[in-house]
Each structure stands twice: as structure tokens, then as C-alpha cells.
Design an enzyme around this catalytic site. Structure first.
Site, short mmCIF file in Angstrom:
data_model
loop_
_atom_site.label_atom_id
_atom_site.label_comp_id
_atom_site.label_asym_id
_atom_site.label_seq_id
_atom_site.Cartn_x
_atom_site.Cartn_y
_atom_site.Cartn_z
N GLU A 172 -7.12 0.95 -4.33
CA GLU A 172 -7.38 0.82 -2.78
C GLU A 172 -8.11 0.00 -1.84
O GLU A 172 -8.78 -0.47 -1.21
CB GLU A 172 -7.14 1.96 -1.79
CG GLU A 172 -5.35 2.66 -1.94
CD GLU A 172 -4.99 4.22 -2.20
OE1 GLU A 172 -6.06 4.80 -1.46
OE2 GLU A 172 -4.23 4.28 -2.59
N ASP A 227 0.87 -1.10 0.34
CA ASP A 227 -0.31 -0.39 -0.02
C ASP A 227 0.79 1.07 -0.32
O ASP A 227 2.00 1.38 0.78
CB ASP A 227 -1.08 0.02 0.90
CG ASP A 227 -1.30 1.16 1.46
OD1 ASP A 227 -1.99 2.40 0.62
OD2 ASP A 227 -2.31 1.24 2.17
N ASP A 286 -13.37 5.27 1.90
CA ASP A 286 -11.93 5.16 2.41
C ASP A 286 -11.54 5.91 2.10
O ASP A 286 -10.98 6.91 1.29
CB ASP A 286 -10.87 4.84 1.22
CG ASP A 286 -9.21 4.45 1.46
OD1 ASP A 286 -9.24 4.09 2.07
OD2 ASP A 286 -8.81 3.27 0.48
N LYS A 323 3.27 11.32 -3.60
CA LYS A 323 2.21 10.86 -4.13
C LYS A 323 0.30 11.77 -4.63
O LYS A 323 0.59 11.69 -5.57
CB LYS A 323 1.03 9.57 -3.09
CG LYS A 323 0.31 8.87 -3.34
CD LYS A 323 -0.66 8.86 -2.34
CE LYS A 323 -1.82 6.97 -3.49
NZ LYS A 323 -1.85 6.15 -2.35
#
Length: 618
Positions: free
Chosen positions: A177, A11, A205, A72
């Protein structure tokens, strides 16, 4: 050494990353060298060395301009993107655009200015996660499943694959994800059994830097995504920043000083805000206490949960609006959702849970799975399936994802012609036919776009190419077949083909990322150089520690010895003191210098301490 069959799930998060592996018929979330199950997605460059993970984060307040986080949020984006522009204002480190409008992070390393792409910095985090797994498993790791936000564009997904490639990883699959989290939920609820009926699950999420909502149907080990929605630029970092801006203004009002331009002060305050946010998930009030925050001023402030919620209420409500949109896309009533599963550390915020529960008419939220580890858990399961390591419980697991954005090409009038609509199940291949618009037209240009707007210029251009040498013919007589194909990773390939008897031409957009093959090769070489430098630094530290240990052990042995004369003790004491002073003044000496100094002291000790020769100091 290597068992290349072993694959891990990683992850790669905005703020924290996590790695897991399937073994002994279960997923093991692997702890790092600090004993933590998650690792900060953080890289720091100091005067003599590079830090990754916890070590980087721990020194961030002292070295803010060379400590990089949130890579990211930049990966696969253009420097001119509005989100990048807004982020740059908040980061203590410098971000510039290159000639191709790609963001580059500027740092000072070993006294030299260096510029890194987000892919390169992300690869450093991936290398760290790979090393964590290799140390635990005792073998080399080459294969991995890497996760991305469900709302990541084609460019962002390809850029993530590039980062993994730079890190020396073969990506078995790019997994979104929330789908990974759904796998963790499915195994927890034993939904892979053939005796269990179909369940409709909404994965909520909310992580450190991105927010995804996915609606899935789970039946007999089949995980089918029905729809996704979200924001690749919403998460815990944004909640921290709201609190940070509040305290910056409060400090300015109270002390008439602006700390926003002082990187060290801002970083210390940001760390305190993150800590306060976590505490407020459990307590109604907390305090911020920072000694000498700015120009010698000690800062003390109180903040209540109610204040924190008020500062972020619009962001929290936008999360619920996104849930509504996801359900509307497939025309599903919220009462038909069997479970609402919380994933990501930011779902621990009570107000987020309250608003979500209210929307679902008081429905109990599913908090059974670890929100920080669920994504890596699901990725590890998928890695085991793809590498052939899975047992009978998961070997038939099937994940069917959807494309998050519509994909198409430009037609006359600058209109977007959608070939693959958003929320189409992938992998998929769709095509459309186009005709020439002029007599004897020899060249057809194909622009590939993603987005939901009517005009192509309002959407994201992924790439463009030309199909040349078409045979002369009246307008409308030459037919071109354009095919869009999305693989299991959600990465797009486009081909154009002239359909006429005996003559076929085609071309593909193979890459949607931001790096060229040559750039990737150069970065891989740079990564090897960093690895060499890191290993050299470790050897240097080990040489220094070996010398230091020798000095202190010999000194203690001398001080407690009853066999040595006072004059010898005095002489040796002076030698030890001199050695310690030299070490303290030469922390960056070369290995040969430490070894030479140690050999000199060993020779003195061997002459004056009876029986010391041949003794090994542990």
C-alpha cells in the site's frame, strides 16, 4: 466481450476498498452503485439474500451477528494468534478455529449455519470491486493489481492472492500500500520526469485496520523502497474501539447495565463512535445520541477531542515510534526526508498530524493526495504499466520493494539462520549451504521461518519439507544448497538441492497461504453458487416490483378515469387492494407466483379497462 488487456487497481482495505483504472491518460477512481468512491469491505448474510458493500454496512446494526467486517485482520493468520484472540472479543460475529488452526467465520444464511474462510469473504469484496469496474467500463475485467499492507507476511500475501483467484481475477502483482501511495504522490509532484532530482519520501499510511511506514527514494520514475515498518493490527478500528469501551463503561456506571454482550446495542454504539471520531477531526466536541440503546434506555453523552486523544494517546505515540524505527533501520536522519506524505483516512486525526509534525521539527506535512484513494490510484497506474496500457509518462515506471521480515531456516541448536534479511530489495534470490550432521544421513528436514527472533520457535513457521534419498557419506560431507527466492509480489519460494556430481534433487515450498488447491476449487464453485443465488434473488425482486408497479399504475389509472362505471371501479379497486395485500404478505414468493398473479390481474384489467390491451407500463 472481454478486452483482457484492461487491468484495474484494487485497494483491498480493512474497512473500505477502492478501485481505479487508467484511461484517457489519467487514473479514474470508479464510483459504486451508491455514487461513492470507496466501498465498505463488509459482507452480510440475511434470511434470503447476501449483501456486499454499502448495503451490508447499512443493515449491520439490525443484523450484527451475520454482518462480517475486518476479514483482512484474519486473512493468512492462525486462529491461535494473539491478535485474532483479542479481536474475537470485540466482534459481534462468531469466529472459530478449524482442525488446522485456521479461523472460520460462522454465519446463518437461509436458515443454515455456514462457515467461511477470510479468503472467501475477501473474495466477495473483490468480486464487488470487479463488478463496479465492469459496470463502469462496460467490459469484463480479468486482470488486476491488488494491494496489501507492507507488513503482511508471506502467508498473508499468498492468502490475498488466493482471495483474488477465487474472485476470478488474475493478479498481475501484489503491491504494498505505501508504495502504491508513493506512485500517486510521485505523479502528483511530477517526479517521473527525467529532469527532476532524487527525493527521499516517507509514506505515513494509517488506515482503518493497518499502519505502514515506508521510506522511499524516487528518481526519474524509479521508486525504490529503502525500509518499511508498521503494524498490521493498528488503525481507525482500534481508535473506535477505545471510544466504544469508554462509553460501555460509562453506560454501566450510569445505568448499572452491561451492554457489551448485546450485539445489536454494541453495533449501534460502535457506529456512533466512528461518526464521533470523524466529527472530532473538525470540532472540539460532539455528542452521542442513540434512542433506546439498551432495554429501552435512551443514551446521550458528550465527548471532547481532548478525551478522544487521551484515550488513544499511547496508540498515536506508537505510530511515531514506528517512524523512528523505520529511519533507524537505514540509519537515516529525519532531516534528510524531503516529504512526509499522509495516506489513509486515520491521518485526518489532528493529534496524529501534530505528533508527526513535532517529530519532524515542525515540517509541513504533504496532504496533496486523497488519503482514501491514493493506494487504489497507485495500483491502477501499476496495472496500466503491467498490462501495456500506460502512456509515455508512466510506461517506464519501476517499483522496487523490500521484504518486511527476515527469512531463514533452522540450524543446530534451534537457531534461526537468516538467509534473506528484512528490508532486502525484491525480487531477490539468496542461498546458503548446509551440511549433514550425522554419518550416512539420508534425510534433511528444512523448516522455513520468518521473523527477527534468535530462536526459531519464536518466529513464524511458513512451511517445512524433507529432502530424501541422500547418498550415504560421513557427517559434513554432503552439502545441501538452500535457495530462498522472493518474487515481485513478495511471495516466497524455497528450494533445497543436493550438490554432488551427477545427482541433484530439489523441492520447493510453492505455497505459503492457508488454502489448498482443492479448497480453492471448492470455494470457486461456492462463489458461482452465490452468484447464481444473487442473480435469482434479483430476478425475484424484479418480478415482484413489476407486479407491484402494474398494480399501482392500474389503480391510479382507474381512479382518474372518467370512462369507467362506478361498479367497475369498485370491483377493480377491490382487486387492486387484494393484490397489494398479497404482495405485502408474500415478499419472498417465487418468480412464477408473481408472474401468475400479475397475469390474473392483467386478465381482469383487460376485460374492464377500455383500450388497455397492448399498453406497455414503464
Amino acid at each position: 466481450m472481454a478486452n483482457n488487456k484492461v487491468a484495474v487497481g484494487i485497494d483491498l482495505g480493512t474497512t473500505y476498498s477502492c478501485v481505479g483504472v487508467w484511461q484517457h491518460d489519467r487514473v479514474e477512481i470508479i464510483t459504486n452503485d451508491q455514487g461513492n468512491r470507496t466501498t465498505p469491505s463488509c459482507v452480510a448474510f440475511a434470511a434470503t439474500e447476501r449483501f456486499i458493500g454499502d448495503a451490508a454496512r447499512n443493515q449491520a446494526a439490525l443484523n450484527p451477528v451475520n454482518t462480517i467486517f475486518d476479514a483482512k485482520r484474519l486473512i493468512g493468520r492462525r486462529f491461535s494468534d494473539s491478535t485474532v484472540k483479542s479481536d474475537v472479543k470485540l466482534w459481534p460475529f462468531k469466529v472459530v478455529g478449524d482442525s488446522d488452526d485456521r479461523p472460520k467465520i460462522v454465519v446463518n444464511y437461509r436458515g443454515v449455519e455456514k462457515r467461511f474462510s477470510p479468503e472467501e469473504l475477501s473474495s466477495m469484496v473483490l468480486i464487488k470491486m470487479r463488478e463496479i469496474a465492469e459496470k463502469y467500463l462496460g467490459k469484463e475485467i480479468q486482470n488486476a493489481v491488488v494491494t496489501v499492507s507492507a507488513r503482511f507476511s508471506n502467508s498473508q500475501r499468498q492468502a490475498t492472492k488466493d482471495a483474488a483467484r477465487i474472485a476470478g481475477l488474475n493478479v498481475l502483482r501484489i503491491l504494498v500500500e505505501p508504495t502504491a501511495a508513493a506512485v500517486a504522490y510521485g505523479l502528483d509532484q511530477k517526479l517521473t520526469s527525467s529532469s527532476v532530482g532524487q527525493r527521499t519520501v516517507l509514506i505515513f499510511d494509517l488506515g482503518g485496520g493497518s499502519f505502514d511506514v515506508s521510506l522511499l527514494q524516487i528518481k526519474k520514475g524509479n521508486f525504490k523502497v529503502l525500509a518499511t515498518a508498521g503494524d498490521t493490527h493498528l488503525g481507525g478500528e482500534d481508535f473506535d474501539n477505545r471510544l466504544l469501551n469508554h462509553f460501555v463503561e460509562e453506560f454501566k456506571s450510569k445505568h448499572r447495565k452491561d451492554i457489551s454482550r448485546n450485539a445489536k446495542s454494541l453495533r449501534r454504539l460502535k457506529n456512533a463512535c466512528e461518526k464521533a471520531k470523524r466529527i472530532l477531526s473538525h470540532n472540539a466536541m460532539t455528542t452521542i445520541d442513540i434512542d433506546s440503546l439498551y432495554e429501552g434506555i435512551d443514551y446521550h453523552a458528550k465527548v471532547t477531542r481532548a478525551k478522544f486523544e487521551n484515550l488513544n494517546l499511547d496508540l498515536f505515540r506508537s505510530c511515531v515510534d514506528t517512524v523512528k524505527k523505520c529511519l533507524q533501520d537505514v540509519e537515516m536522519d529525519k532531516n534528510n526526508v524531503d516529504d512526509v506524505v499522509l495516506v489513509g483516512g486515520s491521518t485526518r486525526i489532528p493529534k496524529v498530524q501534530q505528533l508527526l509534525q513535532q517529530f519532524f521539527n515542525g515540517k509541513e506535512l504533504c496532504k496533496n493526495i486523497n488519503p482514501e484513494e491514493a493506494v487504489a490510484y497507485g495500483a491502477a497506474v501499476q496495472a496500466a504499466v503491467l498490462s501495456g496500457e500506460a502512456n509515455h509518462n508512466i510506461k517506464n515506471l519501476m517499483l522496487l520493494d523490500v521484504t518486511p521480515l527476515s527469512l531463514g531456516t533452522e540450524v543446530s541448536g534451534n537457531l534461526m539462520d537468516v538467509i534473506i534479511p528484512r528490508n532486502t530489495t525484491v525480487p531477490v534470490s539468496m542461498q546458503n549451504f548446509f551440511s549433514t550432521v550425522r554419518d550416512d544421513q539420508k534425510v534433511v528436514g528444512v523448516g522455513v521461518y520468518e521473523g527477527e527472533r534468535t530462536r526459531v520457535e519464536d518466529n513464524n513457521l511458513l512451511g517445512e519439507f524433507e529432502l530424501r534419498d541422500l547418498p550415504p557419506a560421513p557427517r559434513g560431507k554432503v552439502k545441501i544448497c538452500i535457495t530462498f527466492t522472493i518474487d515481485g509480489d513478495g511471495v516466497l519460494n524455497v528450494s533445497a538441492e543436493h550438490e554432488s556430481s551427477g545427482l541433484k534433487k530439489s523441492i520447493k515450498i510453492i505455497r505459503g497461504g492457508t488454502l489448498t488447491e482443492e479448497e480453492i476449487e471448492n470455494i470457486v464453485k461456492n462463489a458461482e453458487q452465490f452468484k447464481t443465488e444473487d442473480e435469482e434473488f434479483k430476478r425475484k425482486v424484479n418480478a415482484m416490483v413489476a407486479f407491484e408497479d402494474y398494480v399501482y399504475n392500474r389503480r391510479e389509472e382507474t381512479e382518474t378515469s372518467c370512462m369507467l362505471e362506478a361498479s367497475v371501479k369498485k370491483m377493480l379497486s377491490y382487486s387492486f387492494k387484494e393484490a397489494i395485500e398479497w404482495i405485502n404478505s408474500n415478499r419472498n414468493a417465487e418468480i412464477c407466483e408473481y408472474e401468475y398473479k400479475k397475469q390474473q390481474l392483467e386478465a381482469i384489467c383487460n376485460r374492464h379497462i377500455p383500450g388497455i390491451e397492448g399498453i406497455k407500463i414503464e
